[in-house]
Design an enzyme around this catalytic site. Structure first.
Site, short mmCIF file in Angstrom:
data_model
loop_
_atom_site.label_atom_id
_atom_site.label_comp_id
_atom_site.label_asym_id
_atom_site.label_seq_id
_atom_site.Cartn_x
_atom_site.Cartn_y
_atom_site.Cartn_z
N SER A 121 -4.02 94.01 -4.24
CA SER A 121 -4.58 95.20 -5.14
C SER A 121 -3.21 96.20 -5.03
CB SER A 121 -5.74 95.85 -4.37
OG SER A 121 -6.85 95.00 -4.34
N HIS A 142 -4.58 90.22 -10.55
CA HIS A 142 -5.40 91.06 -9.96
C HIS A 142 -6.53 91.07 -10.77
CE1 HIS A 142 -6.47 95.13 -8.82
NE2 HIS A 142 -6.87 94.35 -7.79
N GLU A 154 -5.19 92.56 -14.27
CA GLU A 154 -3.98 92.95 -14.19
C GLU A 154 -2.80 91.82 -13.97
OE1 GLU A 154 -4.69 97.73 -13.26
OE2 GLU A 154 -4.59 96.37 -11.57
N ASN A 192 -6.03 100.81 -9.62
CA ASN A 192 -6.08 101.24 -8.54
C ASN A 192 -5.29 102.32 -8.27
OD1 ASN A 192 -7.91 99.17 -7.70
ND2 ASN A 192 -6.52 97.89 -6.62
N1 LIG Z 1 -12.65 93.72 -2.55
C1 LIG Z 1 -12.17 94.17 -3.95
O1 LIG Z 1 -12.79 95.07 -4.54
C2 LIG Z 1 -10.88 93.97 -4.31
C3 LIG Z 1 -10.40 93.62 -5.95
C4 LIG Z 1 -9.37 93.32 -6.28
C5 LIG Z 1 -8.38 92.66 -5.48
N2 LIG Z 1 -8.83 92.56 -4.12
C6 LIG Z 1 -7.56 91.92 -3.34
O2 LIG Z 1 -7.98 90.60 -2.90
C7 LIG Z 1 -7.65 90.27 -1.65
C8 LIG Z 1 -8.83 89.69 -0.87
O3 LIG Z 1 -9.72 91.11 -0.70
P1 LIG Z 1 -11.31 90.74 -0.08
O4 LIG Z 1 -11.78 92.05 -0.25
O5 LIG Z 1 -11.79 89.59 -1.05
O6 LIG Z 1 -11.10 90.27 1.32
P2 LIG Z 1 -12.25 89.90 2.22
O7 LIG Z 1 -12.02 90.35 3.53
O8 LIG Z 1 -13.67 89.83 1.59
O9 LIG Z 1 -12.01 88.35 2.17
C9 LIG Z 1 -10.67 87.54 2.60
C10 LIG Z 1 -11.12 86.29 2.82
O10 LIG Z 1 -9.78 85.45 3.16
C11 LIG Z 1 -10.05 84.67 4.35
N3 LIG Z 1 -8.66 84.37 4.99
C12 LIG Z 1 -8.21 84.89 6.07
N4 LIG Z 1 -7.22 84.23 6.43
C13 LIG Z 1 -7.18 83.16 5.94
C14 LIG Z 1 -6.18 82.14 5.80
N5 LIG Z 1 -4.99 81.95 6.51
N6 LIG Z 1 -6.26 80.93 4.79
C15 LIG Z 1 -7.37 81.08 4.11
N7 LIG Z 1 -8.22 82.08 3.95
C16 LIG Z 1 -8.16 83.07 4.96
C17 LIG Z 1 -11.22 85.37 5.22
O11 LIG Z 1 -11.99 84.15 5.96
C18 LIG Z 1 -11.85 86.05 4.02
O12 LIG Z 1 -13.02 85.12 3.82
C19 LIG Z 1 -6.97 91.42 -1.14
O13 LIG Z 1 -5.52 91.07 -1.15
C20 LIG Z 1 -7.51 92.48 -1.87
O14 LIG Z 1 -6.66 93.68 -1.79
C21 LIG Z 1 -9.74 93.08 -3.51
#
Ligand SMILES: NC(=O)c1ccc[n+]([C@@H]2O[C@H](COP(=O)([O-])OP(=O)(O)OC[C@H]3O[C@@H](n4cnc5c(N)ncnc54)[C@H](O)[C@@H]3O)[C@@H](O)[C@H]2O)c1
Length: 596
Positions: A121, A142, A154, A192
């Site tokens: 993000s 994204h 995005e 964002n």
């Molecule tokens: N939460 C949102 O609203 C949102 C929206 C768009 C983008 N993002 C982006 O998406 C990405 C993930 O965010 P999230 O909110 O889903 O996080 P989250 O914490 O909910 O999930 C992350 C997952 O990654 C796994 N993980 C960690 N290390 C790992 C590895 N080495 N190999 C495989 N899996 C691994 C974890 O076990 C976890 O299930 C981030 O870059 C975030 O900025 C988030």
């Protein structure tokens, strides 16, 4: 010809990853879903099953399609499983070093022609890409939360991303039924960058007890038509993820203080309050992962109980003023059964207001929303006067005269002399300090702000502004009146912009700055906010409706009061106002409305 993607890999099955898996599998693409451990894999699988089961229950997905969807997904622990996929999307936590490690590993494991994408993000896609030997095949894709629902993607290209990779990913987005905007690699991209300053500001409001979580969320939902309030959205995003995004944006985006994560956020993350995913964030949820909010110790008592708390009885209301707001407010009170005394500066003005109220009530009758008898009864409750003396026996006065402090102060001084003791005196000011008006009287404890939104008969929100001198009874009375009007009254402190304008206008101003910096177009920015965040209008559409002069005036007030450098009005906004491009009302603002 666009490249065919038949199998994609998704790394990390958290909030976003699980949703991204669903998006691909729903659209007939095989998915290899990868996690770090068996237990994390199980959690991801459960999220996917829960989401698709809900879609079936809601009649949005056929059972057979759900089963086919699940057959397309394979699960594995570790990146080695991704050796033959066409594209990988990474969705692991928002840490640069973690993402760089994963990309280096993917580079080793995957076929040389595999495209490697990040769902980051806020981190630099460029910095992630240089951890591989193929930065030209690295791109940002994204998605928005929840990925199966939000239409926007995005697409982030770096200076080295190959044009055909961008084109292939754009075609893929179309196949997924998404709308993409393609942009360069900048902190927070479009959505964002515009959203997180607002979210952080809302957290600061909670931290400083400026307003409650419920009131802040209700204000933005009802005042701006947003699908959810900022604090509920923080819980959905995940507070840990939101913290990392803010922190990165602060460091990458020019150290704008508005992106420095509010200390409360860090404390909540440290305490394990991560939002929906942990079952508790700003709100408490039925269980981890559940969208259902349950009451907790911060939940306010039911409205009636709170209202019984010292609210005074109101039957007769005075409304001072003859403009749009006064007219709407007279109608609202009369329809709700109050006896109303309208005071204007002369018989002619009273006649015009009376006519406007009649016209509006008649519209209600024509649309079948109001019975003729109720219209007549409402009109019968209003008396028209040109002198404040007729306010001697009212229980509440609502002032809606011109937005000038000297005029309002003089009026309140007169009301102080005329009105009986115990009356609540309310101002509808949207930008002046309520305390200034209150101090023009000898009874500041009885003075509140009642900030109605335009058009008052339609908009369901009223901001109840409590100054440092307002008594609890006066505030309770104001809230009770809002409830009796069928409106939601949200209580806040006496600061510039109250809740809604303080959160809304800096975001609009940021959108203008983004346009000014040529990062994106007005159309794409509007798209991004509507399709990525569910806003009913994009920022430029809204600015043209609100009026650029109005937006500039509010932004100036906010800047003057808070001295926040990031609140300085965008030069482009100032120039457009100077040039007379004020929006729809002058047929030209950010867009040309001359032939609409
Ligand atoms: N939460 C949102 O609203 C949102 C929206 C768009 C983008 N993002 C982006 O998406 C990405 C993930 O965010 P999230 O909110 O889903 O996080 P989250 O914490 O909910 O999930 C992350 C997952 O990654 C796994 N993980 C960690 N290390 C790992 C590895 N080495 N190999 C495989 N899996 C691994 C974890 O076990 C976890 O299930 C981030 O870059 C975030 O900025 C988030």
């Amino acid at each position: 010809m666009a490249r065919e993607f038949s199998t994609v890999g998704v790394v990390g099955l958290g909030t976003m990853g699980a949703g991204i898996v669903e998006v691909f599998a729903r659209n007939g693409i095989d998915v290899l879903a990868v996690e770090i451990s068996e237990s994390a894999l199980e959690r991801g699988r459960a999220t996917l099953t829960g989401s698709t089961d809900r879609a079936v229950a809601k009649g949005k997905l056929a059972e057979a399609d759900r089963d086919a969807l699940h057959e397309r997904v394979r699960f594995a622990v570790g990146l080695d499983a991704l050796h033959s996929v066409d594209l990988v999307i990474e969705a692991v936590p928002e840490h640069l070093d973690l993402k760089q490690r994963i990309f280096a590993e993917l580079d080793r494991v995957c076929r040389p022609d595999t495209i490697l994408a990040t769902n980051t993000s806020s981190l630099s896609v460029t910095e992630i890409s240089v951890a591989t030997s193929r930065p030209n095949q690295v791109i940002g894709i994204h998605f928005f939360n929840p990925a199966p629902v939000m239409k926007l993607v995005e697409v982030v290209r770096t200076v080295v991303t190959a044009p055909e990779v961008v084109a292939d990913v754009e075609a893929l987005c179309a196949r997924l039924g998404k709308v993409d905007v393609t942009i360069n690699d900048r902190a927070g991209f479009i959505a964002n960058a515009l959203l997180f300053g607002y979210l952080n500001h809302a957290v600061a409001m909670v931290e400083s007890h400026y307003a409650t979580r419920e009131d802040i969320d209700a204000a933005m939902k009802l005042g701006c038509g947003l699908p959810m309030g900022p604090l509920a959205l923080m819980d959905l995003i995940g507070l840990d993820t939101a913290y990392e995004i803010l922190d990165t944006m602060y460091r990458r985006g020019g150290r704008d203080r508005r992106h420095a994560p509010v200390p409360l956020l860090k404390q909540m993350v440290t305490a394990g309050l991560l939002g929906r995913k942990s079952g508790r964030g700003f709100y408490t949820y039925q269980r981890p992962g559940s969208p259902v909010v349950v009451p907790d110790e911060a939940t306010p008592p039911a409205t009636e109980a709170a209202l019984a708390d010292g609210a005074r009885a109101i039957t007769k209301v005075g409304v001072v003023g003859s403009g749009t707001m006064a007219t709407g407010i007279i109608e609202v009170f009369a329809k709700a059964g109050y006896e109303v005394v309208s005071v204007t500066r002369g018989a002619e003005k009273s006649a015009a207001v009376c006519e406007a109220v009649k016209t509006s009530l008649n519209k209600g009758v024509v649309r079948g929303k109001l019975a003729e008898a109720d219209r007549d009864a409402a009109l019968g409750r209003i008396s028209w006067s040109a002198t404040l003396d007729h306010l001697a026996d009212v229980d509440l006065v609502v002032e809606a005269v011109v937005e000038e402090l000297s005029v309002k102060k003089a009026l309140f001084a007169s009301l102080d002399e005329i009105c009986k003791p115990g009356v609540v005196l309310a101002t509808t000011t949207s930008s002046l300090p309520v305390i200034d008006v209150a101090m023009a009287t000898q009874r500041p404890a009885d003075v509140v702000g009642l900030h109605f939104f335009n058009p008052a008969p339609v908009m369901p929100l009223v901001e109840v502004v409590r100054t440092i001198r307002t008594s609890p009874e006066a505030a309770a009375t104001a809230r009770a009146v809002c409830a009796a009007l069928g409106k939601t009254g949200v209580v806040c402190g006496d600061r510039s912009g109250f809740i809604v304008n303080a959160l809304l206008f800096p975001y609009l101003n940021d959108a203008v700055k983004m346009l000014e910096a040529s990062y994106s177009t007005a159309d794409d920015i509007d798209h991004a906010m509507k399709l990525g965040c569910g806003y009913p209008m994009g920022p430029f559409e809204l600015l043209d409706v609100v009026g650029l002069d109005v937006a500039l005036a509010i932004q100036r007030e906010l800047y003057l009061e808070l001295r926040e450098p990031g609140f300085a009005p965008a030069p482009l906004l100032e120039h457009l106002v100077t040039a007379g491009y004020l929006g729809r009302k002058t047929r030209r603002g950010f867009r040309d409305h001359s032939h609409r």
